[in-house]
Design a protein around this motif. Structure first.
Motif, PDB file in Angstrom:
ATOM      1  N   LYS A  97       0.830  -1.204   0.000  1.00  0.00           N
ATOM      2  CA  LYS A  97       0.000   0.000   0.000  1.00  0.00           C
ATOM      3  C   LYS A  97       0.865   1.256   0.000  1.00  0.00           C
ATOM      4  O   LYS A  97       0.596   2.218  -0.726  1.00  0.00           O
ATOM      5  CB  LYS A  97      -0.927   0.000   1.210  1.00  0.00           C
ATOM      6  CG  LYS A  97      -1.917   1.166   1.237  1.00  0.00           C
ATOM      7  CD  LYS A  97      -2.849   1.063   2.442  1.00  0.00           C
ATOM      8  CE  LYS A  97      -3.826   2.230   2.444  1.00  0.00           C
ATOM      9  NZ  LYS A  97      -4.748   2.163   3.625  1.00  0.00           N
ATOM     10  N   LYS A  98       1.917   1.239   0.783  1.00  0.00           N
ATOM     11  CA  LYS A  98       2.819   2.395   0.852  1.00  0.00           C
ATOM     12  C   LYS A  98       3.489   2.637  -0.490  1.00  0.00           C
ATOM     13  O   LYS A  98       3.654   3.796  -0.922  1.00  0.00           O
ATOM     14  CB  LYS A  98       3.873   2.168   1.933  1.00  0.00           C
ATOM     15  CG  LYS A  98       4.791   3.355   2.151  1.00  0.00           C
ATOM     16  CD  LYS A  98       5.752   3.095   3.312  1.00  0.00           C
ATOM     17  CE  LYS A  98       6.661   4.300   3.535  1.00  0.00           C
ATOM     18  NZ  LYS A  98       7.598   4.082   4.676  1.00  0.00           N
ATOM     19  N   SER A  99       3.868   1.558  -1.164  1.00  0.00           N
ATOM     20  CA  SER A  99       4.485   1.694  -2.483  1.00  0.00           C
ATOM     21  C   SER A  99       3.517   2.295  -3.488  1.00  0.00           C
ATOM     22  O   SER A  99       3.886   3.155  -4.295  1.00  0.00           O
ATOM     23  CB  SER A  99       4.976   0.325  -2.974  1.00  0.00           C
ATOM     24  OG  SER A  99       5.546   0.423  -4.265  1.00  0.00           O
ATOM     25  N   LEU A 100       2.272   1.863  -3.440  1.00  0.00           N
ATOM     26  CA  LEU A 100       1.253   2.403  -4.351  1.00  0.00           C
ATOM     27  C   LEU A 100       1.006   3.884  -4.100  1.00  0.00           C
ATOM     28  O   LEU A 100       0.740   4.651  -5.038  1.00  0.00           O
ATOM     29  CB  LEU A 100      -0.049   1.619  -4.202  1.00  0.00           C
ATOM     30  CG  LEU A 100      -0.116   0.249  -4.872  1.00  0.00           C
ATOM     31  CD1 LEU A 100      -1.443  -0.424  -4.550  1.00  0.00           C
ATOM     32  CD2 LEU A 100       0.053   0.370  -6.379  1.00  0.00           C
ATOM     33  N   GLU A 101       1.101   4.282  -2.863  1.00  0.00           N
ATOM     34  CA  GLU A 101       0.864   5.689  -2.518  1.00  0.00           C
ATOM     35  C   GLU A 101       1.918   6.603  -3.120  1.00  0.00           C
ATOM     36  O   GLU A 101       1.672   7.805  -3.314  1.00  0.00           O
ATOM     37  CB  GLU A 101       0.828   5.859  -0.993  1.00  0.00           C
ATOM     38  CG  GLU A 101      -0.421   5.258  -0.351  1.00  0.00           C
ATOM     39  CD  GLU A 101      -0.341   5.240   1.167  1.00  0.00           C
ATOM     40  OE1 GLU A 101       0.761   5.530   1.715  1.00  0.00           O
ATOM     41  OE2 GLU A 101      -1.356   4.902   1.812  1.00  0.00           O
ATOM     42  N   ASN A 102       3.091   6.032  -3.431  1.00  0.00           N
ATOM     43  CA  ASN A 102       4.171   6.826  -4.021  1.00  0.00           C
ATOM     44  C   ASN A 102       4.092   6.887  -5.540  1.00  0.00           C
ATOM     45  O   ASN A 102       4.926   7.527  -6.184  1.00  0.00           O
ATOM     46  CB  ASN A 102       5.528   6.245  -3.607  1.00  0.00           C
ATOM     47  CG  ASN A 102       5.775   6.383  -2.117  1.00  0.00           C
ATOM     48  OD1 ASN A 102       5.342   7.348  -1.503  1.00  0.00           O
ATOM     49  ND2 ASN A 102       6.478   5.420  -1.534  1.00  0.00           N
ATOM     50  N   PRO A 105      -0.711   9.426  -9.872  1.00  0.00           N
ATOM     51  CA  PRO A 105      -2.144   9.123 -10.035  1.00  0.00           C
ATOM     52  C   PRO A 105      -2.435   8.537 -11.415  1.00  0.00           C
ATOM     53  O   PRO A 105      -1.904   9.014 -12.424  1.00  0.00           O
ATOM     54  CB  PRO A 105      -2.808  10.493  -9.865  1.00  0.00           C
ATOM     55  CG  PRO A 105      -1.836  11.293  -9.059  1.00  0.00           C
ATOM     56  CD  PRO A 105      -0.477  10.834  -9.485  1.00  0.00           C
ATOM     57  N   GLY A 106      -3.241   7.475 -11.438  1.00  0.00           N
ATOM     58  CA  GLY A 106      -3.617   6.868 -12.706  1.00  0.00           C
ATOM     59  C   GLY A 106      -2.641   5.846 -13.246  1.00  0.00           C
ATOM     60  O   GLY A 106      -2.893   5.226 -14.287  1.00  0.00           O
ATOM     61  N   ASP A 107      -1.512   5.631 -12.556  1.00  0.00           N
ATOM     62  CA  ASP A 107      -0.527   4.644 -13.003  1.00  0.00           C
ATOM     63  C   ASP A 107      -1.032   3.252 -12.659  1.00  0.00           C
ATOM     64  O   ASP A 107      -1.089   2.856 -11.498  1.00  0.00           O
ATOM     65  CB  ASP A 107       0.810   4.905 -12.310  1.00  0.00           C
ATOM     66  CG  ASP A 107       1.914   3.949 -12.788  1.00  0.00           C
ATOM     67  OD1 ASP A 107       1.617   3.038 -13.587  1.00  0.00           O
ATOM     68  OD2 ASP A 107       3.068   4.113 -12.344  1.00  0.00           O
ATOM     69  N   THR A 108      -1.402   2.500 -13.687  1.00  0.00           N
ATOM     70  CA  THR A 108      -1.914   1.130 -13.475  1.00  0.00           C
ATOM     71  C   THR A 108      -0.978   0.090 -14.082  1.00  0.00           C
ATOM     72  O   THR A 108      -1.398  -1.002 -14.466  1.00  0.00           O
ATOM     73  CB  THR A 108      -3.329   0.974 -14.061  1.00  0.00           C
ATOM     74  OG1 THR A 108      -3.300   1.302 -15.469  1.00  0.00           O
ATOM     75  CG2 THR A 108      -4.325   1.870 -13.341  1.00  0.00           C
ATOM     76  N   PRO A 141      -2.365  -4.344 -11.599  1.00  0.00           N
ATOM     77  CA  PRO A 141      -1.958  -5.758 -11.565  1.00  0.00           C
ATOM     78  C   PRO A 141      -0.701  -5.938 -10.722  1.00  0.00           C
ATOM     79  O   PRO A 141       0.254  -5.158 -10.827  1.00  0.00           O
ATOM     80  CB  PRO A 141      -1.697  -6.098 -13.041  1.00  0.00           C
ATOM     81  CG  PRO A 141      -1.444  -4.786 -13.704  1.00  0.00           C
ATOM     82  CD  PRO A 141      -2.235  -3.762 -12.950  1.00  0.00           C
ATOM     83  N   MET A 142      -0.712  -6.957  -9.870  1.00  0.00           N
ATOM     84  CA  MET A 142       0.403  -7.175  -8.938  1.00  0.00           C
ATOM     85  C   MET A 142       0.923  -8.599  -9.018  1.00  0.00           C
ATOM     86  O   MET A 142       0.147  -9.548  -9.151  1.00  0.00           O
ATOM     87  CB  MET A 142      -0.051  -6.920  -7.498  1.00  0.00           C
ATOM     88  CG  MET A 142      -0.563  -5.554  -7.205  1.00  0.00           C
ATOM     89  SD  MET A 142      -1.022  -5.479  -5.437  1.00  0.00           S
ATOM     90  CE  MET A 142      -1.962  -3.953  -5.440  1.00  0.00           C
ATOM     91  N   LYS A 160      -6.577 -11.410 -14.554  1.00  0.00           N
ATOM     92  CA  LYS A 160      -7.342 -11.009 -15.745  1.00  0.00           C
ATOM     93  C   LYS A 160      -6.401 -10.641 -16.886  1.00  0.00           C
ATOM     94  O   LYS A 160      -6.617 -11.043 -18.039  1.00  0.00           O
ATOM     95  CB  LYS A 160      -8.251  -9.837 -15.404  1.00  0.00           C
ATOM     96  CG  LYS A 160      -9.129  -9.381 -16.573  1.00  0.00           C
ATOM     97  CD  LYS A 160     -10.056  -8.247 -16.146  1.00  0.00           C
ATOM     98  CE  LYS A 160     -10.928  -7.797 -17.320  1.00  0.00           C
ATOM     99  NZ  LYS A 160     -11.835  -6.672 -16.914  1.00  0.00           N
ATOM    100  N   ALA A 161      -5.358  -9.881 -16.575  1.00  0.00           N
ATOM    101  CA  ALA A 161      -4.416  -9.459 -17.607  1.00  0.00           C
ATOM    102  C   ALA A 161      -3.713 -10.650 -18.255  1.00  0.00           C
ATOM    103  O   ALA A 161      -3.383 -10.618 -19.442  1.00  0.00           O
ATOM    104  CB  ALA A 161      -3.384  -8.512 -17.001  1.00  0.00           C
ATOM    105  N   LEU A 162      -3.503 -11.707 -17.494  1.00  0.00           N
ATOM    106  CA  LEU A 162      -2.806 -12.891 -17.991  1.00  0.00           C
ATOM    107  C   LEU A 162      -3.756 -13.934 -18.567  1.00  0.00           C
ATOM    108  O   LEU A 162      -3.324 -14.957 -19.099  1.00  0.00           O
ATOM    109  CB  LEU A 162      -1.981 -13.528 -16.872  1.00  0.00           C
ATOM    110  CG  LEU A 162      -0.825 -12.680 -16.331  1.00  0.00           C
ATOM    111  CD1 LEU A 162      -0.251 -13.301 -15.070  1.00  0.00           C
ATOM    112  CD2 LEU A 162       0.273 -12.518 -17.384  1.00  0.00           C
TER     113      LEU A 162
END
Length: 545
Positions: A97-102, A105-108, A141-142, A160-162
């Motif tokens: 979660k902390k990594s995502l916060e950095n 915005p909109g980076d998927t 996707p993670m 889903k992506a795979l």
């Protein structure tokens, strides 16, 4: 320019001249090794100009050679979420979660993380699953990989992506974890994980070059001047041409100093044939980057219970692990490489996988007895006396990682039982039998740090944890044997013992200077405190602490 190094405590690892206090380097090779007075006499007779460097009585060794690691994975890991040391699934979620916060915005784009180990969890000792990751994000996707890199967990966006779902999961067999209703639970294993890593890799030529330079500096700080590395699976779609181009351009630009021997992960007959058809062979390349062997994965890891055993796991009677090939498939791949005079390095941890690997190598040797590539087995952890004897009989190399016992001594008795646990991880027995044993770290499965690896080999003690334990003290190696495995045997494993591995006239001038004498320490713990103060490649200083 000729350089004279004097006043060194030089352990050459050359049995013909074990110790010296002076050495002379011209261009990139040693041209004299011996005493200080002899060195002055040598230079006087030559009449050449030289500069002199005083080593201050410090220990000098040949550069260390990590015989099996994942250099590009290590290099790119600085951009991943570190999950090492996480004590709970909750902590994993918090770090992600902390990594995502950095992120912007909109980076998927894909988010990768690595290093979790369920055995260290204090809440639930289970693998994370897609539900855990979906709590953090359903859009990004993670892929979060276990510390062994044989198990990974995906969230729903990644599945889903795979294209992995209830309808498609069956084609992957045991490589996809399933819920009772047949839906994927997010767990993927072994070759499917490898293919996923290659598919989602975003590395390009410039990024590759950038991270290689950064990573080599980390290696030099540990005294590593050579590494043998499985890297192809970490570039987009296994593009080894791109990988070799990156190394080649860096070498042409004078920026590649570390020596890399590629252990090329190609696990389909058609891919290996194409590789050879393109002209790649054992020894292809330069003394900075070359092809060492074909890498094959025969099983998984002990911690994840995917290492292939001959009998069911002692702590899970429902499984014997995973065999990544049938015997026939493995035989075909080994034979193809053997008849092209290219060694194979087969990842095999469990005794079942080791037996399969030895069988395949023996068949290839009998089919083409005039061909003599130096085949090896990587990890070779779970063994018995009969398997060890076959290593010697077939002249099979053992690529081992002493640091593995830091964790594995805590699980091996549970996994395989007392009898087998006490004939496993037996590197001294191997060396005493004349088997070629070389040291590596499998970095980033473990740290590339060299001193903990040496400590594990000579003390058989754990590095981490509050309480010191000893696993099979009779298998403790001497310091001389450990350094030999990290230098001379590393060079032998790649077929380069004539040009490196010892401080010898005519060999490449790769050496390191340490802050204390490993051969004269007051206690074992001093090994862990020992630091590399200087690293030289081609006789040139590439690192100073």
């Amino acid at each position: 320019m000729i350089t004279l190094f004097v006043n060194g405590n030089i352990h050459t690892m050359d049995e013909n001249l074990p110790h010296a206090d002076a050495m002379v380097v011209d261009d990139n090779k040693f041209i004299f090794v011996g005493t200080k007075s002899e060195a002055y006499e040598f230079l006087s007779k030559s009449g050449a100009e030289y500069k002199e460097i005083d080593l201050g009585g410090k220990l000098v060794l040949p550069g260390f050679n990590d015989s099996h690691m994942h250099f590009i994975h290590f290099a790119k890991s600085f951009k991943s979420v570190s999950l090492s040391g996480a004590k709970s699934i909750k902590e994993i979620k918090e770090r992600i979660k902390k990594s995502l916060e950095n992120r912007k915005p909109g980076d998927t784009s894909w988010l990768e993380g690595e290093g979790w180990n369920q055995d260290y969890f204090e809440d639930e000792k289970r693998f994370p699953n897609k539900f855990d990751l979906d709590e953090i994000s359903s859009d990004v996707p993670m892929l979060m990989m276990r510390t062994c890199f044989h198990i990974g967990v995906l969230n729903s966006a990644a599945l889903k992506a795979l294209g992995i779902n209830k309808e498609t999961a069956s084609k992957y067999g045991d490589l996809v974890g399933l819920l009772p209703d047949g839906e994927p639970d997010g767990i993927i294993k072994e070759s499917l994980l490898d293919n996923t890593k290659a598919k989602i890799s975003t590395l390009n030529l410039e990024t590759l070059k950038e991270i290689i330079v950064t990573a080599q500096d980390k290696a030099f700080a540990q005294g590593l001047t050579s590494v043998q590395s499985d890297d192809i699976g970490y570039v987009p779609n296994y593009d080894y041409d791109l990988l070799f181009r990156a190394f080649s351009e860096l070498e042409s630009e004078g920026k590649l100093h570390i020596r890399l021997g590629e252990q090329c992960l190609l696990e389909e007959t058609s891919l290996v044939k194409k590789f050879f058809e393109k002209g790649y062979r054992h020894g292809w390349g330069t003394d900075k980057c070359r092809v060492n062997c074909i890498k094959l994965l025969a099983d998984g890891s002990l911690g994840a219970r995917t290492a292939a055993l001959r009998q069911p796991y002692a702590d899970d009677g429902n499984t014997t692990g995973l065999r990544m090939f049938t015997q026939e498939e493995l035989d075909e791949l080994v034979l193809l490489s053997h008849k092209n005079d290219c060694p194979v390095a087969i990842h095999a941890i469990g005794d079942g996988a080791i037996e399969m690997a030895l069988d395949a190598i023996e068949k290839a040797q009998k089919a083409y007895p005039s061909h003599n590539p130096r085949h090896g087995i990587v990890h070779c952890q779970i063994t018995d006396e009969a398997l060890i004897n076959r290593f010697k009989e077939l002249n099979v190399l053992a690529f081992v990682q002493p640091i593995f016992i830091d964790y594995d001594m805590n699980i091996v008795y549970d996994r395989v039982g007392k009898k087998l646990a006490e004939t496993s991880y037996v590197w001294k027995t191997m060396a005493d039998k004349g088997i070629h044993v070389s040291f590596g770290t499998d970095c980033p499965v473990e740290s590339l740090n060299t001193m903990p690896n040496i400590y594990s080999a000579v003390t058989r003690k754990n590095v981490t944890g509050d309480q010191k334990k000893v696993y099979l003290s009779n298998e403790a190696m001497s310091m001389e044997e450990a350094i030999h495995a990290y230098t001379v045997e590393g060079a032998y494993a790649s077929g380069e013992e004539d040009i490196k591995g010892s401080i010898t006239n005519g060999k490449l001038a790769d050496f390191i200077v340490l802050d204390r004498d490993l051969f004269d320490l007051s206690c074992d713990e001093d090994i862990l405190e020992t630091k590399v103060v200087e690293t030289y490649v081609d006789g040139k200083l590439v690192y100073r602490a």
